[in-house]
Scaffold this motif. Sequence first.
Motif, short mmCIF file in Angstrom:
data_model
loop_
_atom_site.label_atom_id
_atom_site.label_comp_id
_atom_site.label_asym_id
_atom_site.label_seq_id
_atom_site.Cartn_x
_atom_site.Cartn_y
_atom_site.Cartn_z
N ASN A 130 0.70 -1.05 -0.06
CA ASN A 130 -0.19 0.06 0.00
C ASN A 130 0.88 1.29 0.27
O ASN A 130 0.41 2.18 0.69
N GLN A 131 2.07 1.18 -0.62
CA GLN A 131 2.95 2.38 -0.75
C GLN A 131 2.29 3.39 -1.71
O GLN A 131 1.82 3.03 -2.93
N LYS A 132 2.32 4.59 -1.43
CA LYS A 132 1.57 5.54 -2.04
C LYS A 132 2.59 6.93 -2.17
O LYS A 132 3.17 7.35 -1.19
N PRO A 133 3.05 7.54 -3.62
CA PRO A 133 3.71 8.51 -3.52
C PRO A 133 3.26 9.68 -3.38
O PRO A 133 2.16 9.82 -3.42
N ARG A 134 3.77 10.80 -2.79
CA ARG A 134 3.46 11.99 -2.44
C ARG A 134 3.82 13.18 -3.52
O ARG A 134 4.91 13.08 -3.87
N ILE A 135 3.06 13.96 -4.07
CA ILE A 135 3.21 15.06 -5.14
C ILE A 135 3.52 16.37 -4.47
O ILE A 135 2.46 16.79 -3.63
N TRP A 136 4.37 17.13 -4.91
CA TRP A 136 4.56 18.51 -4.38
C TRP A 136 4.65 19.37 -5.23
O TRP A 136 5.28 19.11 -6.50
N ARG A 137 4.14 20.50 -5.00
CA ARG A 137 4.54 21.83 -5.95
C ARG A 137 5.33 22.84 -5.24
O ARG A 137 4.93 23.29 -4.22
N TYR A 138 6.56 23.31 -5.68
CA TYR A 138 7.32 24.35 -5.19
C TYR A 138 6.74 25.52 -5.64
O TYR A 138 7.00 25.66 -7.01
N ASN A 139 6.58 26.50 -5.11
CA ASN A 139 6.00 27.94 -5.47
C ASN A 139 7.50 28.83 -5.84
O ASN A 139 7.86 29.17 -4.78
N ALA A 140 7.79 29.10 -6.96
CA ALA A 140 8.98 29.80 -7.29
C ALA A 140 8.91 31.31 -6.44
O ALA A 140 9.97 32.08 -6.30
N GLN A 141 7.57 32.05 -6.54
CA GLN A 141 7.48 33.35 -6.11
C GLN A 141 7.47 33.12 -4.33
O GLN A 141 8.25 34.24 -4.04
N THR A 142 6.95 32.33 -3.76
CA THR A 142 7.15 32.52 -2.29
C THR A 142 7.88 31.49 -1.66
O THR A 142 8.11 31.67 -0.53
N GLY A 143 8.54 30.44 -2.25
CA GLY A 143 9.34 29.57 -1.81
C GLY A 143 8.56 28.53 -1.14
O GLY A 143 9.40 27.52 -0.29
N ALA A 144 7.37 28.51 -1.21
CA ALA A 144 6.53 27.36 -0.35
C ALA A 144 6.60 26.35 -1.17
O ALA A 144 6.59 26.17 -2.28
N VAL A 145 6.19 25.17 -0.47
CA VAL A 145 5.93 23.68 -0.85
C VAL A 145 4.37 23.34 -0.40
O VAL A 145 4.17 23.28 0.45
N GLN A 146 3.87 23.06 -1.45
CA GLN A 146 2.32 22.61 -1.13
C GLN A 146 2.22 21.10 -1.83
O GLN A 146 2.54 20.72 -2.64
#
Length: 205
Positions: free
Chosen positions: A76-92
């Motif tokens: 039941n392994q599940k990958p996690r997807i992330w988006r790095y915001n170039a303007q704010t430096g945050a990761v969602q």
Amino acid sequence: MKSFLRENPTIAFGLGLPLLLVTLFLLISGIPALLVAPPQYDLLFATEYYNYQNGVQISVINRSVQVIDQGNMPNNQKPRIWRYNAQTGAVQEIAFILPPRPVVSGQNRANENQPAATDERPEASIINLPDLDGVTVDSSSIAPDGYEFSIGNSTSRNVFGGLFYSSRYRNAAVLSKNGRTIRLPDMAGRYYRGNTHFIGWVIPS
């Protein structure tokens, strides 16, 4: 002290040379941050991604991110997807839900209410990613603005980089361009390791 150093120039040189090298390194490493423009494009990447043949696979098809569930992810392994915001430096995190897994043949049934075991190979299905609807992705290794994504190396690309390499960056995720390095923040205290997968850059439609 000054008279002692004047009388012992070799000692003075030995003490001053390391300080001079450190100062020179700090000056050189700081120049790219001033001269190289910051990243302009958001980054998409995955962690805990094992790319099993029968598991969950992440691809960029026709400039869109597609998550394909082969229906048989081990443990039941599940990958996690992330988006790095170039303007704010945050990761969602880009959340998605996998369909229920079938019961594996031979598994003990605790009671009669559990579904029957099956030996049939489950059909592959495409998982919806609502947070990426309408998002155009370029899967090239280098972004249109020249930045690259890498794991485990955040030292500047100059002659002094290897001399001052720090082990704390071995599992760091970074964006780099012409000597400028931007370290991505850790998520939930997790380190980036070999199971980190580059997906692509978010570009205008």
